[in-house]
Design a protein around this motif. Structure first.
Motif, PDB file in Angstrom:
ATOM      1  N   ASN A 233       0.903  -0.910   0.362  1.00  0.00           N
ATOM      2  CA  ASN A 233      -0.208  -0.061  -0.247  1.00  0.00           C
ATOM      3  C   ASN A 233       0.897   1.018   0.150  1.00  0.00           C
ATOM      4  O   ASN A 233       0.652   2.075  -0.620  1.00  0.00           O
ATOM      5  CB  ASN A 233      -0.909  -0.208   1.463  1.00  0.00           C
ATOM      6  N   GLY A 234       1.786   1.231   0.652  1.00  0.00           N
ATOM      7  CA  GLY A 234       2.664   1.819   0.925  1.00  0.00           C
ATOM      8  C   GLY A 234       3.354   2.619  -0.629  1.00  0.00           C
ATOM      9  O   GLY A 234       3.850   3.414  -1.076  1.00  0.00           O
ATOM     10  N   ILE A 235       3.856   1.612  -1.362  1.00  0.00           N
ATOM     11  CA  ILE A 235       4.600   1.621  -2.425  1.00  0.00           C
ATOM     12  C   ILE A 235       3.452   2.554  -3.440  1.00  0.00           C
ATOM     13  O   ILE A 235       4.105   2.777  -3.799  1.00  0.00           O
ATOM     14  CB  ILE A 235       4.778   0.577  -2.890  1.00  0.00           C
ATOM     15  N   PHE A 236       2.782   1.563  -3.506  1.00  0.00           N
ATOM     16  CA  PHE A 236       1.438   1.961  -4.441  1.00  0.00           C
ATOM     17  C   PHE A 236       1.453   3.946  -4.094  1.00  0.00           C
ATOM     18  O   PHE A 236       1.206   4.527  -5.213  1.00  0.00           O
ATOM     19  CB  PHE A 236       0.634   1.305  -4.764  1.00  0.00           C
ATOM     20  N   ASP A 237       0.832   3.988  -2.919  1.00  0.00           N
ATOM     21  CA  ASP A 237       0.668   5.858  -2.571  1.00  0.00           C
ATOM     22  C   ASP A 237       1.853   6.071  -3.087  1.00  0.00           C
ATOM     23  O   ASP A 237       1.300   7.206  -3.967  1.00  0.00           O
ATOM     24  CB  ASP A 237       0.625   5.364  -1.153  1.00  0.00           C
ATOM     25  N   ALA A 238       3.099   5.834  -3.411  1.00  0.00           N
ATOM     26  CA  ALA A 238       4.049   6.493  -2.792  1.00  0.00           C
ATOM     27  C   ALA A 238       3.973   7.385  -4.861  1.00  0.00           C
ATOM     28  O   ALA A 238       3.890   8.363  -4.743  1.00  0.00           O
ATOM     29  CB  ALA A 238       5.339   5.478  -2.864  1.00  0.00           C
ATOM     30  N   LEU A 239       3.759   6.275  -5.195  1.00  0.00           N
ATOM     31  CA  LEU A 239       3.840   6.310  -7.097  1.00  0.00           C
ATOM     32  C   LEU A 239       2.982   7.219  -7.133  1.00  0.00           C
ATOM     33  O   LEU A 239       2.749   7.767  -8.206  1.00  0.00           O
ATOM     34  CB  LEU A 239       3.740   4.638  -7.419  1.00  0.00           C
ATOM     35  N   VAL A 240       1.748   6.701  -6.769  1.00  0.00           N
ATOM     36  CA  VAL A 240       0.244   7.715  -7.298  1.00  0.00           C
ATOM     37  C   VAL A 240       0.964   9.153  -6.229  1.00  0.00           C
ATOM     38  O   VAL A 240       0.490   9.830  -7.778  1.00  0.00           O
ATOM     39  CB  VAL A 240      -0.819   6.920  -5.972  1.00  0.00           C
ATOM     40  N   ARG A 241       1.014   9.420  -5.594  1.00  0.00           N
ATOM     41  CA  ARG A 241       1.212  10.749  -5.132  1.00  0.00           C
ATOM     42  C   ARG A 241       2.476  11.624  -6.133  1.00  0.00           C
ATOM     43  O   ARG A 241       2.132  12.343  -6.261  1.00  0.00           O
ATOM     44  CB  ARG A 241       1.627  10.649  -3.545  1.00  0.00           C
ATOM     45  N   ALA A 242       3.371  10.665  -6.845  1.00  0.00           N
ATOM     46  CA  ALA A 242       4.215  11.690  -7.306  1.00  0.00           C
ATOM     47  C   ALA A 242       3.730  11.299  -8.540  1.00  0.00           C
ATOM     48  O   ALA A 242       4.617  12.606  -9.228  1.00  0.00           O
ATOM     49  CB  ALA A 242       5.258   9.890  -6.999  1.00  0.00           C
ATOM     50  N   GLY A 243       2.680  10.851  -8.765  1.00  0.00           N
ATOM     51  CA  GLY A 243       2.119  11.628 -10.322  1.00  0.00           C
ATOM     52  C   GLY A 243       3.414  10.455 -11.148  1.00  0.00           C
ATOM     53  O   GLY A 243       3.339  10.433 -12.488  1.00  0.00           O
ATOM     54  N   TYR A 244       3.856   9.001 -11.074  1.00  0.00           N
ATOM     55  CA  TYR A 244       3.862   8.020 -11.668  1.00  0.00           C
ATOM     56  C   TYR A 244       3.090   7.842 -12.701  1.00  0.00           C
ATOM     57  O   TYR A 244       2.402   7.479 -12.422  1.00  0.00           O
ATOM     58  CB  TYR A 244       4.955   7.872 -11.472  1.00  0.00           C
ATOM     59  N   LYS A 245       3.288   7.736 -13.336  1.00  0.00           N
ATOM     60  CA  LYS A 245       2.126   7.528 -15.023  1.00  0.00           C
ATOM     61  C   LYS A 245       3.684   6.605 -15.771  1.00  0.00           C
ATOM     62  O   LYS A 245       3.021   6.261 -16.962  1.00  0.00           O
ATOM     63  CB  LYS A 245       2.090   9.015 -15.765  1.00  0.00           C
ATOM     64  N   ASP A 246       4.578   6.169 -15.510  1.00  0.00           N
ATOM     65  CA  ASP A 246       5.179   5.766 -17.144  1.00  0.00           C
ATOM     66  C   ASP A 246       5.350   3.743 -16.039  1.00  0.00           C
ATOM     67  O   ASP A 246       4.332   3.134 -15.546  1.00  0.00           O
ATOM     68  CB  ASP A 246       7.223   6.121 -16.615  1.00  0.00           C
ATOM     69  N   SER A 247       6.094   3.080 -16.751  1.00  0.00           N
ATOM     70  CA  SER A 247       5.783   1.511 -16.721  1.00  0.00           C
ATOM     71  C   SER A 247       6.570   1.275 -15.522  1.00  0.00           C
ATOM     72  O   SER A 247       7.072   1.628 -14.776  1.00  0.00           O
ATOM     73  CB  SER A 247       6.722   1.422 -18.004  1.00  0.00           C
ATOM     74  N   ILE A 248       5.536  -0.088 -15.351  1.00  0.00           N
ATOM     75  CA  ILE A 248       5.634  -0.885 -13.774  1.00  0.00           C
ATOM     76  C   ILE A 248       5.919  -2.452 -14.574  1.00  0.00           C
ATOM     77  O   ILE A 248       4.889  -2.619 -15.009  1.00  0.00           O
ATOM     78  CB  ILE A 248       4.807  -0.931 -12.949  1.00  0.00           C
ATOM     79  N   VAL A 249       7.253  -2.593 -13.989  1.00  0.00           N
ATOM     80  CA  VAL A 249       7.769  -4.279 -14.813  1.00  0.00           C
ATOM     81  C   VAL A 249       7.711  -5.456 -13.437  1.00  0.00           C
ATOM     82  O   VAL A 249       8.566  -4.778 -12.523  1.00  0.00           O
ATOM     83  CB  VAL A 249       8.549  -4.370 -15.777  1.00  0.00           C
ATOM     84  N   LEU A 250       6.759  -6.347 -13.723  1.00  0.00           N
ATOM     85  CA  LEU A 250       7.074  -7.190 -12.784  1.00  0.00           C
ATOM     86  C   LEU A 250       8.416  -7.902 -13.084  1.00  0.00           C
ATOM     87  O   LEU A 250       8.813  -8.892 -14.353  1.00  0.00           O
ATOM     88  CB  LEU A 250       6.141  -8.245 -12.775  1.00  0.00           C
ATOM     89  N   GLU A 251       9.571  -8.012 -12.477  1.00  0.00           N
ATOM     90  CA  GLU A 251      10.523  -9.588 -12.604  1.00  0.00           C
ATOM     91  C   GLU A 251      10.766 -10.224 -11.337  1.00  0.00           C
ATOM     92  O   GLU A 251      11.752 -10.126 -10.784  1.00  0.00           O
ATOM     93  CB  GLU A 251      11.620  -8.137 -12.551  1.00  0.00           C
ATOM     94  N   PRO A 252       9.710 -11.447 -11.214  1.00  0.00           N
ATOM     95  CA  PRO A 252      10.222 -12.252 -10.326  1.00  0.00           C
ATOM     96  C   PRO A 252      11.344 -13.292 -10.700  1.00  0.00           C
ATOM     97  O   PRO A 252      11.395 -13.221 -11.758  1.00  0.00           O
ATOM     98  CB  PRO A 252       8.729 -12.988 -10.171  1.00  0.00           C
TER      99      PRO A 252
END
Length: 306
Positions: free
Chosen positions: A236-255
């Motif tokens: 929740n904190g990770i996604f909240d920080a991305l949204v608050r920052a206005g980050y609109k770019d790519s997010i890639v899963l790398e497991p």
């Protein structure tokens, strides 16, 4: 939610999709993803005509291509050997020409150094600066080419067990500020940040506020696929920080979940993390991970914007 969500195909190392980028792309697309990240080796594996076929397939799937790769010891941009640094430059030109051929605008990874690598002897602050300066000088040689070809160089911040030059957001921001180029950018990765940063939300905010953040990798703290295991990460904190920052770019899963394959040694995966499900489990987990990221971002938007 404006972010494109996707998968790094190194997830498929040791499986039938390891070098089948056509099948990997269709799998990601059918799971709801719109980004595929791969290494140059995946692309050089194909003929020129097959690469163009792959480019056409990605266009049909409305899928963004990102190329991610670090350096080998033979192409180490921070090497004290001028011949190795020249080989690094030649490799950079070849990789960026490949990206331009395929309409790709992001190259990420340890572009600035070899991976993985430990320092030769004691790493004093003076020695570290000497190595950083060599790396920065090489980046200044290739950034004008990146500008000409419309390619962002996203320097990846990795943990201390994989490299020693750029481990934290603060170090990455300082490195990017060495360059007068709009193409000097950062890739942050939750796996590495969980080891190096005092707090993930604050570090994400700092990366975004710097103006250098261009790409994000996510996975669980043990490299598992998000959404498939219990977690102690503050998603929740990770996604909240991305949204608050206005980050609109790519997010890639790398497991990385496959043990016993050649790549497992490099990624330090010493056991099966598919819960006994093997390749079939992995295929289903792609959809689980992409849905996890999408729903996480959507919930964060609701929290942040309420």
């Amino acid at each position: 939610m404006d972010n494109r969500i996707g998968l790094h195909v190194n997830y498929f190392r040791g499986t039938p999709y390891e070098y089948d980028m056509f099948a990997a792309a269709r799998c990601i697309s059918s799971a709801g993803g719109s980004v595929i990240e791969m290494m140059p080796a995946h692309l050089f594996h194909y003929t020129h005509d097959d690469r163009l076929r792959l480019r056409d397939l990605l266009a049909q799937l409305d899928m963004e291509l990102i190329v991610g790769a670090g350096r080998t010891p033979e192409t180490n941009a921070s090497s004290p050997d001028p011949a190795v640094r020249e080989a690094s430059f030649d490799a950079s030109v070849r990789i960026m020409s490949l990206l331009a051929e395929l309409g790709c605008h992001k190259w990420d990874g340890l572009i600035h150094a070899a991976w993985p690598e430990s320092p030769d002897g004691v790493l004093t602050p003076e020695k570290k600066e000497e190595i950083l300066a060599r790396s920065a000088a090489e980046m200044r040689r290739i950034l004008p080419i990146a500008e000409e070809l419309d390619i962002d160089l996203c320097f990846e911040l990795v943990n201390r067990f994989e490299h020693y030059l750029l481990n934290t957001v603060d170090e990455g921001v300082s490195f990017c500020r060495r360059f007068d180029s709009p193409r000097a950018k950062l890739l942050i990765d939750v796996f590495h940040m969980n080891i190096e940063e005092d707090g993930l939300p604050a570090a994400i905010s700092a990366a975004a506020d710097s103006g250098f953040l261009r790409h994000v990798h996510i996975c669980e703290a043990n490299r598992s696929m998000p959404g498939t295991v219990p977690t102690h990460l503050d998603w929740n904190g990770i996604f909240d920080a991305l949204v608050r920052a206005g980050y609109k770019d790519s997010i890639v899963l790398e497991p990385f979940v496959v043990g016993g394959a050649e790549f497992s040694n490099v990624s330090a995966i010493w056991r099966d993390q598919t819960h006994g499900g093997g390749f079939d489990w992995m295929l289903k987990a792609v959809e689980t991970g992409i849905s996890f990221a999408k729903s996480g971002l959507a919930a964060a938007e609701a929290r942040v914007n309420k």
